[in-house]
Design an enzyme around this catalytic site. Sequence first.
Site, short mmCIF file in Angstrom:
data_model
loop_
_atom_site.label_atom_id
_atom_site.label_comp_id
_atom_site.label_asym_id
_atom_site.label_seq_id
_atom_site.Cartn_x
_atom_site.Cartn_y
_atom_site.Cartn_z
N GLU A 12 -4.11 -14.67 33.01
CA GLU A 12 -3.94 -16.12 33.07
C GLU A 12 -3.82 -16.58 34.51
OE1 GLU A 12 -1.45 -16.04 28.90
OE2 GLU A 12 -0.45 -16.00 30.82
N GLY A 78 4.71 -15.38 20.51
CA GLY A 78 4.54 -14.98 19.12
C GLY A 78 4.99 -16.11 18.20
N MET A 175 9.47 -14.28 26.28
CA MET A 175 10.42 -13.49 27.06
C MET A 175 10.88 -14.12 28.38
SD MET A 175 8.81 -9.65 26.42
CE MET A 175 10.20 -8.82 27.19
N GLU A 176 10.42 -15.33 28.71
CA GLU A 176 10.75 -15.89 30.03
C GLU A 176 11.26 -17.33 30.02
OE1 GLU A 176 7.94 -12.69 30.06
OE2 GLU A 176 7.47 -14.75 29.43
N ASP A 199 0.04 -14.00 18.53
CA ASP A 199 0.31 -13.11 17.40
C ASP A 199 1.42 -13.73 16.57
OD1 ASP A 199 3.08 -11.84 18.30
OD2 ASP A 199 1.78 -11.83 20.06
#
Length: 230
Positions: A12, A78, A175-176, A199
């Site tokens: 990205e 996700g 996660m961030e 996902d």
Amino acid sequence: MRTAIVAAMQEELAAVLALMPHEGKEVAAGREFFVGDLHGREVVVVLSRIGKVAAATTATLLVERFHVDEIVFTGVAGGLAPGVDVGHVVVADRFLQHDLDASPIFPRFEVPLYGTSTFACDAALTARVAAAAARALPGVHLHRGLVVSGDRFVATTGESRALQAALPAALAVEMEGTAFAQVCHDCGVPFAAVRTISDRADDMAHIDFATFIRDVASRHSAAVVRALLA
């Protein structure tokens, strides 16, 4: 006005950098910060690395060293909530750490000494990001709401269902984002985040994730950033 564009994955970051006519590179804390312009706007582009601590380090550097006026995070997540499916886009209104638990001293999920479990994204910047996503990705289903962060890649159906049960309002997991949201809250810097669903955070997540990053995520990130800054 200096805007930070933060990507979660190297693919990205490369797609966003390809949009910039020229940039200079500065290295700080082992990270490469690319400073330049995009559509006449001053930008700093950086890879956050993975996890909340790495994200907090990156956010702090952007504010304290590079003096950015706003931060936009683009990446993948996700899907958790029903109907938040692969290829959909989630624009976060607020963030929460799903793996934070200082009970019984504080309620589960509450950040100690803050009196809250969630950190809101900047309303005006979030509206701009949502509008940019709608323009850049016509026909893609767009969601807005709670996104949750934790220091693990959620990749089992059991864990995904447990998160849905504990946090039924959560649209997606990553996660961030919460680390960025908390640092920006502390420093008074507007923050927004847009995540493409790679996902369903279930037993197939590890398979879907790699394919999605390669085929879709890079294109989505570049398109949204271009629409935001154009």
